[in-house]
Design a protein around this motif. Sequence first.
Motif, short mmCIF file in Angstrom:
data_model
loop_
_atom_site.label_atom_id
_atom_site.label_comp_id
_atom_site.label_asym_id
_atom_site.label_seq_id
_atom_site.Cartn_x
_atom_site.Cartn_y
_atom_site.Cartn_z
N TRP A 22 42.75 61.67 70.82
CA TRP A 22 43.12 60.41 70.59
C TRP A 22 44.32 59.98 69.87
N GLU A 23 44.93 60.86 69.23
CA GLU A 23 45.97 60.48 67.89
C GLU A 23 47.42 60.08 68.97
N THR A 24 47.76 59.38 68.47
CA THR A 24 49.16 58.96 69.07
C THR A 24 50.26 59.99 68.28
N ASP A 25 51.39 60.01 68.73
CA ASP A 25 52.64 60.68 68.12
C ASP A 25 52.61 60.27 66.65
N LEU A 26 52.80 59.10 66.50
CA LEU A 26 52.93 58.44 64.90
C LEU A 26 51.87 59.12 64.10
N GLN A 27 50.53 58.81 64.47
CA GLN A 27 49.28 59.12 63.69
C GLN A 27 49.13 60.65 63.57
N TRP A 28 49.53 61.52 64.56
CA TRP A 28 49.65 63.08 64.19
C TRP A 28 50.42 63.45 63.51
N LYS A 29 51.95 62.82 63.56
CA LYS A 29 52.94 63.09 62.74
C LYS A 29 52.50 62.99 61.20
N ALA A 30 51.98 61.83 60.98
CA ALA A 30 51.63 61.30 59.67
C ALA A 30 50.47 62.32 59.22
N ARG A 31 49.52 62.64 59.94
CA ARG A 31 48.48 63.61 59.49
C ARG A 31 48.83 65.05 59.11
N LEU A 32 49.94 65.18 60.01
CA LEU A 32 50.60 66.70 59.61
C LEU A 32 51.41 66.68 58.55
N GLN A 33 51.93 65.72 58.08
CA GLN A 33 52.46 65.70 56.79
C GLN A 33 51.53 65.85 55.86
N PHE A 34 50.29 65.21 55.94
CA PHE A 34 49.16 65.55 54.88
C PHE A 34 48.73 66.65 54.79
N ILE A 35 48.56 67.46 55.83
CA ILE A 35 48.09 68.77 55.89
C ILE A 35 49.14 69.66 55.31
N ASP B 160 39.39 74.71 56.95
CA ASP B 160 38.51 73.66 57.51
C ASP B 160 38.34 72.47 56.48
N THR B 161 38.36 72.67 55.16
CA THR B 161 38.43 71.52 54.29
C THR B 161 39.53 70.54 54.51
N LEU B 162 40.71 71.23 54.39
CA LEU B 162 41.82 70.51 54.66
C LEU B 162 41.91 69.64 55.94
N SER B 163 41.29 70.53 57.08
CA SER B 163 41.18 69.62 58.56
C SER B 163 40.47 68.17 58.12
N ALA B 164 39.23 68.42 57.55
CA ALA B 164 38.31 67.28 57.62
C ALA B 164 38.92 66.30 56.37
N LEU B 165 39.51 66.82 55.35
CA LEU B 165 40.18 65.67 54.45
C LEU B 165 41.07 64.86 55.35
N SER B 166 42.16 65.52 56.29
CA SER B 166 43.01 64.93 56.75
C SER B 166 42.62 64.03 57.79
N MET B 167 41.51 64.35 58.21
CA MET B 167 40.92 63.39 59.39
C MET B 167 40.27 62.21 58.60
N VAL B 168 39.76 62.30 57.61
CA VAL B 168 38.96 61.11 56.86
C VAL B 168 40.17 60.31 56.22
N TRP B 169 41.20 60.77 55.97
CA TRP B 169 42.33 60.13 55.51
C TRP B 169 43.11 59.26 56.81
N ALA B 170 43.21 59.97 57.92
CA ALA B 170 43.71 59.14 59.09
C ALA B 170 42.82 58.08 59.71
N ASN B 171 41.50 58.49 59.43
CA ASN B 171 40.56 57.48 59.94
C ASN B 171 40.45 56.11 59.12
N MET B 172 40.67 56.46 57.73
CA MET B 172 40.74 55.29 56.88
C MET B 172 42.07 54.80 57.12
N LYS B 173 43.13 55.30 57.04
CA LYS B 173 44.35 54.62 57.15
C LYS B 173 44.62 53.97 58.61
N PHE B 174 44.28 54.43 59.65
CA PHE B 174 44.52 54.00 60.79
C PHE B 174 43.57 53.24 61.78
N LEU B 175 42.27 53.48 61.37
CA LEU B 175 40.93 52.87 61.99
C LEU B 175 40.35 52.00 61.08
#
Length: 313
Positions: free
Chosen positions: A8-21, A31-46
């Motif tokens: 479901w991630e757009t190019d912009l959202q994935w690029k931003a989350r990739l920078q976080f990772i 696994d921990t970092l993947s979960a933290l990045s997803m929490v961050w993305a959900n907070m930021k974009f959704l």
Amino acid sequence: MEAKRCSWETDLQWKARLQFIETWKDHYPDDTLSALSMVWANMKFLGCRYPAKTEEIVSELESKAVISIPDKAVRKRKPLIENFTIYEPEEGDESTKNNPVSILNESAQKSKKTISFDDLGINSDTGSCSCAVTIADKVIAVGEGIGKKQAKRNAAGNALAILRPRQPVIRVGSRSHESAPCVSRTELVSKAYEKAPSIAEDNIGNRILRKMGWTGTGGIGKEGQGRAEPVMAVGTDGKFGLGCDPTQGAGVKKTSVQDVLVSFISGPDREIKFSNDLSKEDRALVHKVSQQYGLKHRSYGKGDDRYLVVGKD
């Protein structure tokens, strides 16, 4: 790394989350970092919500990562409490203790909202005291600690972590008015003389000067070489004579304070300072007039260094 991208991630959202990772890949397991990045993305974009501690951790990581995101891509989250503003001290402001309980109490008072710290008793699982923060009839956060005081403080800290991303934040403290225009006592006293009426032409002193060659304008004397401004005198108690310094012993007039504040209200500045050469009585007058005009007013410093700041709401 593409395997970590969600469908479901757009190019912009994935690029931003990739920078976080990429920023934190050497600090957390995958696994921990993947979960933290997803929490961050959900907070930021959704605009999703998570427990206070989780949001606090993610927000701290974000503050230390360089992530470029267009403002229009970020989901604007609705405030949890309508018309509630957080008033926090400036970072490094030594004049104000950075106490979360005090910050919430002051913020609630200025925002005209009810606030309570409710004792929830002892947590049977942890043996710690528990406290809940309720603002405007909404439970914002819960905290635990060794003793009621620590539980209350932790609950306030958790509440601030939740509220900061959702409510307006105003920084207050000594730094906020360092660049504000400053009014001295000399200026206030002089204003009373600036508005003093001119001496009438039938005044005996005026007539004597004219007989000596004064034309009524410019300096005194035939050639206009003398002083052009009248000698200021203060006669409030009969102890001052001609030539006295109006800034010594003369009190600040209410009309002078009113003129300064009326000009301030109609101007662009948010704050104005009154210097530390004002007396205790002078400051009391400024406080009184500021209150009449519905302005914020507060004194800072001690002894000879005490000064006053007036601000707009």
